[in-house]
Structure formats: structure tokens, C-alpha cells
Design a protein around this motif. Structure first.
Motif, PDB file in Angstrom:
ATOM      1  N   GLY A 290       0.820  -1.212   0.000  1.00  0.00           N
ATOM      2  CA  GLY A 290       0.000   0.000   0.000  1.00  0.00           C
ATOM      3  C   GLY A 290       0.851   1.258   0.000  1.00  0.00           C
ATOM      4  N   GLN A 291       1.879   1.260   0.832  1.00  0.00           N
ATOM      5  CA  GLN A 291       2.756   2.437   0.915  1.00  0.00           C
ATOM      6  C   GLN A 291       3.549   2.627  -0.383  1.00  0.00           C
ATOM      7  N   ALA A 292       3.999   1.502  -0.964  1.00  0.00           N
ATOM      8  CA  ALA A 292       4.771   1.602  -2.219  1.00  0.00           C
ATOM      9  C   ALA A 292       3.901   2.189  -3.323  1.00  0.00           C
ATOM     10  N   TYR A 293       2.647   1.705  -3.415  1.00  0.00           N
ATOM     11  CA  TYR A 293       1.769   2.238  -4.460  1.00  0.00           C
ATOM     12  C   TYR A 293       1.447   3.707  -4.196  1.00  0.00           C
ATOM     13  N   TYR A 294       1.144   4.061  -2.941  1.00  0.00           N
ATOM     14  CA  TYR A 294       0.772   5.455  -2.650  1.00  0.00           C
ATOM     15  C   TYR A 294       1.926   6.401  -3.026  1.00  0.00           C
ATOM     16  N   ILE A 339      -7.533  10.240  -8.591  1.00  0.00           N
ATOM     17  CA  ILE A 339      -6.470  10.366  -7.581  1.00  0.00           C
ATOM     18  C   ILE A 339      -6.954   9.822  -6.238  1.00  0.00           C
ATOM     19  N   ALA A 340      -6.009   9.513  -5.353  1.00  0.00           N
ATOM     20  CA  ALA A 340      -6.344   9.224  -3.950  1.00  0.00           C
ATOM     21  C   ALA A 340      -5.666  10.290  -3.098  1.00  0.00           C
ATOM     22  N   LYS A 341      -6.413  10.881  -2.163  1.00  0.00           N
ATOM     23  CA  LYS A 341      -5.853  11.905  -1.284  1.00  0.00           C
ATOM     24  C   LYS A 341      -6.168  11.520   0.168  1.00  0.00           C
ATOM     25  N   GLU A 343      -7.418  12.743   3.505  1.00  0.00           N
ATOM     26  CA  GLU A 343      -8.214  13.869   4.002  1.00  0.00           C
ATOM     27  C   GLU A 343      -8.900  13.453   5.302  1.00  0.00           C
ATOM     28  N   GLU A 344      -9.312  14.441   6.091  1.00  0.00           N
ATOM     29  CA  GLU A 344      -9.919  14.133   7.393  1.00  0.00           C
ATOM     30  C   GLU A 344     -11.421  14.423   7.380  1.00  0.00           C
ATOM     31  N   TYR A 345     -12.194  13.465   7.847  1.00  0.00           N
ATOM     32  CA  TYR A 345     -13.649  13.623   7.950  1.00  0.00           C
ATOM     33  C   TYR A 345     -14.097  13.124   9.321  1.00  0.00           C
ATOM     34  N   GLY A 346     -14.754  13.974  10.063  1.00  0.00           N
ATOM     35  CA  GLY A 346     -15.242  13.590  11.387  1.00  0.00           C
ATOM     36  C   GLY A 346     -14.134  13.116  12.308  1.00  0.00           C
ATOM     37  N   GLY A 347     -12.966  13.749  12.208  1.00  0.00           N
ATOM     38  CA  GLY A 347     -11.850  13.389  13.071  1.00  0.00           C
ATOM     39  C   GLY A 347     -11.115  12.121  12.642  1.00  0.00           C
ATOM     40  N   GLN A 348     -11.524  11.541  11.528  1.00  0.00           N
ATOM     41  CA  GLN A 348     -10.895  10.304  11.042  1.00  0.00           C
ATOM     42  C   GLN A 348     -10.155  10.589   9.730  1.00  0.00           C
ATOM     43  N   ARG A 349      -8.911  10.163   9.650  1.00  0.00           N
ATOM     44  CA  ARG A 349      -8.165  10.318   8.390  1.00  0.00           C
ATOM     45  C   ARG A 349      -8.571   9.210   7.431  1.00  0.00           C
ATOM     46  N   LEU A 350      -8.912   9.623   6.227  1.00  0.00           N
ATOM     47  CA  LEU A 350      -9.355   8.670   5.209  1.00  0.00           C
ATOM     48  C   LEU A 350      -8.482   8.776   3.968  1.00  0.00           C
ATOM     49  N   CYS A 351      -8.382   7.658   3.259  1.00  0.00           N
ATOM     50  CA  CYS A 351      -7.793   7.679   1.923  1.00  0.00           C
ATOM     51  C   CYS A 351      -8.982   7.796   0.965  1.00  0.00           C
ATOM     52  N   VAL A 352      -9.178   8.988   0.421  1.00  0.00           N
ATOM     53  CA  VAL A 352     -10.337   9.226  -0.442  1.00  0.00           C
ATOM     54  C   VAL A 352      -9.949   8.932  -1.894  1.00  0.00           C
ATOM     55  N   HIS A 353     -10.563   7.883  -2.440  1.00  0.00           N
ATOM     56  CA  HIS A 353     -10.336   7.516  -3.844  1.00  0.00           C
ATOM     57  C   HIS A 353     -11.331   8.310  -4.698  1.00  0.00           C
TER      58      HIS A 353
END
Lengths: 485, 139
Positions: A290-294, A339-341, A343-353
Motif C-alpha cells: 500500500g505504501q509503495a503504491y501510494y 487520484i487518492a488523497k 483527508e480528514e472527515y469527522g476526526g478520522q483520516r481517510l484515503c479518499v479515492h
């Protein structure tokens, strides 16, 4: 007996309306769903979606490990591979997955709008020469590489540093351009070492090229201002000459995605895991894969923004030659739609695709430039060739409705084969010319595939985005000349 | 180049192909020819007689992945070498490994640019006298 392709029953009847232009399918609809599927649309758009496999693909997205809230389909959603085109999903960090298929092969395909201080009426006679000069300056045909061939060290620096390197070291653009690009044209998590040699080889001579398919550069006129204050903040006025650039990371990005899907598919096989669709191959965000792809995806995103920067430089050269050195098209904004970014939603960090979807931050977001931070982020929705495009401004409600995401275009409604059956490329070229739209495209077949009838009604799509509270309309742009890859 | 053992299936935005072959090697060759037709249009010409022959060996997790890798190899070589491959010979094909020879040429105009072959809806079915595959290309 001949084998047949099974088209799954579409679940449209079970969708329930949960808000204006907002529908949901409960997570109980299919056993493997982890969250509901949410669709931004009106009834007519929903009916169009039900005609292909896009809703089934959106349901498949709801099965991704770590997905939060809902999988979201935009009003331009249509059938893709893995994710539908127009699909959005946020996965929880650090253990939720990142899926290359949720970004697509054309990493950071996106749109950049340039504005001039010129009124179309004052330069009407120069448009054909501008279009012709752009076609000569920007390689589009197969086998033609860009005018800029980078050595391996330069490729690495573009991947690592993005647009700031192109501006400061290659001398294409000014530092004033940087705030007007999503993420400043540079994702710091990029690691060139995670991009394969083959990907770099494919990309080394592709900066400043458009590529084929639906990529284009369009000269446009601002036909109508729909929100005067926002338009003023974005520097737009009625009758203005603008330029829209649509392209991505070219072969380099395609190879990054190809490499990652292969690696993740192998990793899943090793662990004996099966997905509902193998193209949804994924890995936990925090895992080595996951980290390599990101890191590689961020590098490809930097490459794509750099590509649009080099194209901007070519546009400025042409405008300077034809209209004088003081004519300097300014970047209104540049947004990614594959893209994937994080971002934070409701105090939770998300990977937004976002796969065929545009970020649409509302007013006040600290990531937006101060000059128009209180207006909301510009969102560009190109219509099909020969129709119109829209500039929108993101609204605060987009956070809760769609993880701050809007649509990315009109959305296809006809397959390429069906479009070619209905439209003759040469006739379409004549028809557009008769309407005063100049077309620079080497292939009549490709022109037919991108015919306006192949796409949904962009005004209806944009209306759904506005009705759902994601973004509001700011300006309508109409085409004057289109250069296609 | 012979034609006829593949056909294009409906897909809204991409290209879905149904390919047939009497054995796996032929199935893979036909998939390569179908890719060339997507890129060039119907009945693409053979490459000139002196065109360079390229050799390639691939190994994958299973036969489906090998088919995806094979097409992606042709696509990425097309991009790098500015060639479309209209002559493909699969010399050996085991379950997870192949060796092939390919020749191509640089066309004036590309009909459709292909980004990649995908796993989406990918199937290889074995019938009594033939193999049939379905594959989606991102274009």
C-alpha cells in the motif's frame, strides 16, 4: 451453444431517495456490502445508470475493507472497470485499503482552466490561427514525442518535486502559478524510487503531450456568469476567452497502475484472498504494498500536474506569438479527477479515492489559496465536444454529502462502437465547423467516438450536483476550437 | 494478419473483447491481434518485412494474469517504441509462462489509444474444442 455475457440484474428499484438528488441502496442489499451505496442523480440519470453495469460496480466498491460511510456515485457515473467512472470511496487509515483500480490507469487525469484578459469579440479573427498554432506546437499523433525529452535525473526530479521543479528549474511558468494548482502541483509523499524503470522510460519524452481518447485542449468563451461574486473572485467575466486543458500522467501513470495492480493481485493470491472483482486489487494503506503504491501514485500525480504545466507553457508561447508578449493566460485552477488523497472527515483520516470525480472543497478550507478561500474551490465540468462546460464552486455541504467530491464531466452514455454507428466523424467535423467550432483532430474515427451524443446532458449532470448541495454554478463556457489527441 | 476470431462486446466507456482460440497459445495470439485492431481499426497491415523481431518472456500468477500481462506488455512496448504489433507468434505457453516473438510498425495515426488491459470481468473458459476469453481494455 455460444457462451453469453451475463449482465447482472440492476438494483435500481431498491434505491431510496434520502435527500435532494440523493439516493441510497442499503448495505443489506447484498451480503458482502460493508456500507450503503449512495448516488447523486435525478431520476433520468438514474435510469441511464441502470442501463450498464455501473451500479453493480458501485456496490462492489462498498465491499472494500475499511470503507467508511458509503461508496458514492456521481451523476456522470457510468460503467468502468473495478470502480465505476464517477466513483468515490473513503477508506479508514491506517488499516483500510488503497486500491489502484479506484484511481485508474490515468493517474491524476485532470482539468486546468486558463483565463485571458481578452474578450472573444476582440480576438475573434485570431481564433483559427491560435487553434492551428496550438495543433502545430503540441504533439498529438502516435509516434510523436514531446518537445521536451528529460534525462533520468530530470524525470526523478519531476516525479519527486512536481510543478515547482518545472517552474523553477525548467523555466516553464512562474511561482504565481503554484497556488492555483491543487496541492500546489506537488504531493510530498511522492517517491521516484517507487516508480519502475519502465514507467520512467515511458514517461521521459511525454511531458507536454496530450494523449488520445477524451483528452483535449479547448479554446472557449465565457457564455454566461451564474454567480457574479464567485466569478469575480476566480477572475472570470462574460465574453472572456479561456482555455481548458484536459490530460493526465500519460504512459508513466498507466505503467504505475499496471505495476501496482499486478503486485497487489499477487499479494492477494499469496494470502488466498479473493475479491468480488479482481480489478479491485488492493492492499492495506499502511502495508508495504500500500505504501509503495501510494508513493508511486503521488509521483505519477506530480508528473501529471507537470504535464499540464508544460502544456500551459506551450499555450502561453502560442498566445505570445499571436497576440503579443503581454498576453499571459493565467491559471484559474487545476484539479485532479483520478487520484487518492488523504483527508480528514469527522476526526478520522481517510484515503479518499476519486475515480472520475473532482475534489470540491467548500469555503474556508485551509488548503485553498487565500485569494478565494471564502468562495469555495473551483470545480471544472467539461461537457462533451461542441456543447458547453461549467465552472462551479464547492460548498461546505459537500463534506457530508460526498467526501467533498463532485462529478468530472458529462459522463458517457453510448459505447464507442455505438457512437461510431450513429455518427460519421467527417460529418461531425463539418457540423461543428458550420457552428463556428474549429476541430483539430487527426482521426475521424476518434472524433466520432467522442461525439456529443455519446455523452449525457452536462446541464442535467451539473444541476444534480447543485441540487445535492455539493457545489454551485459559477459560469458556463462554450467551445470555440478544440484540439484533440 | 488474419481476422475474425474476436468480437467487441458492449461497454459504455472502455473496450470489452471476446476472443477465441483452439488452444491457449492461439487464444493469446488472437488477443494480441484484437488489441492491434482496437489501436488501428479493421484489417491492420502486416509490418514491413524488415521490421525488427522482439522476443519476450513473461511469467504470472495464473493464466488469467498471464493474459493481462501479455496485453499490457504489448501496450507498454507500443508506447515506448511507438509501434503497433501486427505480427505476433506465441511459441510456448504453459499455464503461467509464455515466450513470444512480435513485430510491429509505426502508424501515421492511431485510431484508439489503449491505456491498459484490466482484470475486470476477465474470464478464460475452456470448451471441448476451444478456449474463449473476455477482457476489458481501458481506452
Amino acid at each position: 451453444m455460444e457462451p453469453t455475457v451475463e449482465v447482472q440484474q440492476q438494483p435500481t428499484p431498491r434505491l431510496r431517495q434520502v435527500g435532494p438528488a440523493l439516493y441510497e441502496l442499503d448495505a443489506g442489499f447484498r451480503e458482502d456490502m460493508r456500507v450503503p451505496a449512495r448516488i447523486v442523480a435525478d431520476e433520468e440519470l438514474l435510469q441511464k445508470m441502470a442501463q450498464d453495469r455501473s451500479i453493480v460496480q458501485l456496490i462492489n466498491v462498498t465491499t472494500l475493507p475499511g470503507i467508511q460511510g458509503f461508496a458514492i456515485g456521481m451523476p456522470d457515473m457510468h460503467e468502468g472497470y473495478g470502480f465505476p467512472v464517477g466513483g468515490v470511496a473513503g477508506t479508514r487509515l491506517p488499516d483500510g485499503v488503497i486500491s489502484p483500480g479506484g484511481i485508474g490507469f490515468d493517474i491524476n487525469c485532470g482539468v486546468r482552466l486558463l483565463s485571458t484578459g481578452l474578450r472573444h469579440d476582440d480576438v475573434r479573427d485570431v481564433i483559427p490561427a491560435l487553434a492551428h498554432d496550438l495543433a502545430r506546437s503540441i504533439p498529438t499523433g502516435f509516434g510523436r514525442h514531446g518537445r521536451l525529452a528529460l534525462n533520468p535525473e530530470q524525470v526523478d526530479r519531476v516525479l519527486t518535486e512536481g510543478v515547482p521543479y518545472v517552474v523553477c528549474n525548467l523555466g516553464m511558468g512562474t511561482e504565481d502559478d503554484l497556488p492555483s494548482i491543487e496541492s500546489g502541483g506537488h504531493l510530498p509523499a511522492a517517491a521516484a524510487a517507487r516508480v519502475s524503470l519502465r514507467a520512467r522510460e515511458r514517461g521521459h519524452d511525454q511531458l507536454g503531450t496530450l494523449g488520445g481518447g477524451n483528452h483535449f485542449i479547448e479554446l472557449q468563451r465565457v457564455d454566461r456568469i451564474l454567480d457574479a461574486a464567485a466569478a469575480k473572485a476566480f477572475g472570470l467575466f462574460e465574453g472572456q476567452l479561456t482555455i481548458l486543458i484536459h490530460t493526465g500522467s500519460r504512459g508513466l501513470g498507466h505503467q504505475v497502475c499496471t505495476d501496482a495492480v499486478r503486485e497487489m493481485d499477487r499479494a492477494l493470491a499469496r494470502e488466498g484472498l479473493r475479491l468480488v472483482d479482481r480489478q479491485l486489487a488492493c492492499a492495506p494503506f499502511s502495508s508495504p504494498e500500500g505504501q509503495a503504491y501510494y508513493a508511486a501514485m503521488c509521483a505519477a500525480a506530480n508528473f501529471a500536474w507537470s504535464n499540464r504545466q508544460v502544456l500551459t507553457h506551450r499555450v502561453r508561447e502560442v498566445f505570445g506569438r499571436r497576440l503579443g508578449a503581454d498576453v499571459w493566460p493565467r491559471i484559474v485552477y487545476d484539479v485532479a479527477h483520478n487520484i487518492a488523497k488523504v483527508e480528514e472527515y469527522g476526526g478520522q483520516r481517510l484515503c479518499v479515492h476519486r475515480k472520475g470525480a473532482t475534489r470540491a472543497f467548500g469555503p474556508g478550507n485551509p488548503e485553498l489559496p487565500e485569494a478565494w478561500r471564502q468562495v469555495g474551490q473551483p470545480v471544472f465540468i467539461p461537457g462533451s465536444m461542441g456543447t458547453c462546460s461549467f465552472v462551479l464552486a464547492g460548498r461546505s455541504e459537500s463534506r457530508s454529502v460526498s467526501f467533498s467530491s463532485a462529478c468530472h464531466g458529462a459522463g458517457r452514455q453510448l459505447s464507442r462502437a455505438a457512437a461510431k454507428r450513429q455518427v460519421v466523424g467527417a460529418e461531425l467535423r463539418k457540423e461543428l465547423n458550420a457552428r463556428g467550432i474549429i476541430v483539430e483532430c487527426p482521426s475521424n474515427a476518434e472524433l466520432a467516438e467522442e461525439a456529443p451524443t455519446a455523452y449525457k446532458d452536462v446541464e442535467r449532470v451539473v444541476d444534480a450536483v447543485e441540487t445535492a448541495g455539493i457545489a454551485r454554478k459559477v459560469a458556463k463556457l462554450v467551445p470555440l476550437a478544440v484540439l484533440k489527441g | 494478419m488474419e481476422t475474425g476470431t474476436w468480437q467487441f462486446e458492449p461497454h459504455t466507456s472502455e473496450v470489452r473483447i471476446r476472443v477465441e482460440g483452439t488452444d491457449l497459445a492461439e487464444l493469446f495470439e488472437e488477443a494480441g491481434y484484437a488489441l492491434a485492431e482496437v489501436m488501428l481499426g479493421e484489417s491492420p497491415p502486416e509490418p514491413p518485412s524488415g521490421a525488427e523481431e522482439e522476443h519476450l518472456t513473461l511469467e504470472a500468477a495464473d493464466t488469467e494474469a498471464l493474459l493481462v500481462d501479455w496485453l499490457n506488455e504489448l501496450i507498454s512496448r507500443s508506447d515506448m517504441k511507438k509501434r503497433v504489433y501486427t505480427h505476433v507468434v506465441v511459441d510456448t505457453l504453459a499455464e503461467r509462462k509464455l515466450h513470444a516473438r512480435i513485430r510491429g510498425f509505426t502508424p501515421e495515426v492511431l485510431k484508439t489509444a489503449v491505456k491498459a488491459a484490466t482484470f475486470h470481468g476477465l474470464e478464460i473458459r475452456e470448451h471441448e474444442d476451444r478456449f474463449i476469453a473476455f477482457i476489458v481494455l481501458d481506452v
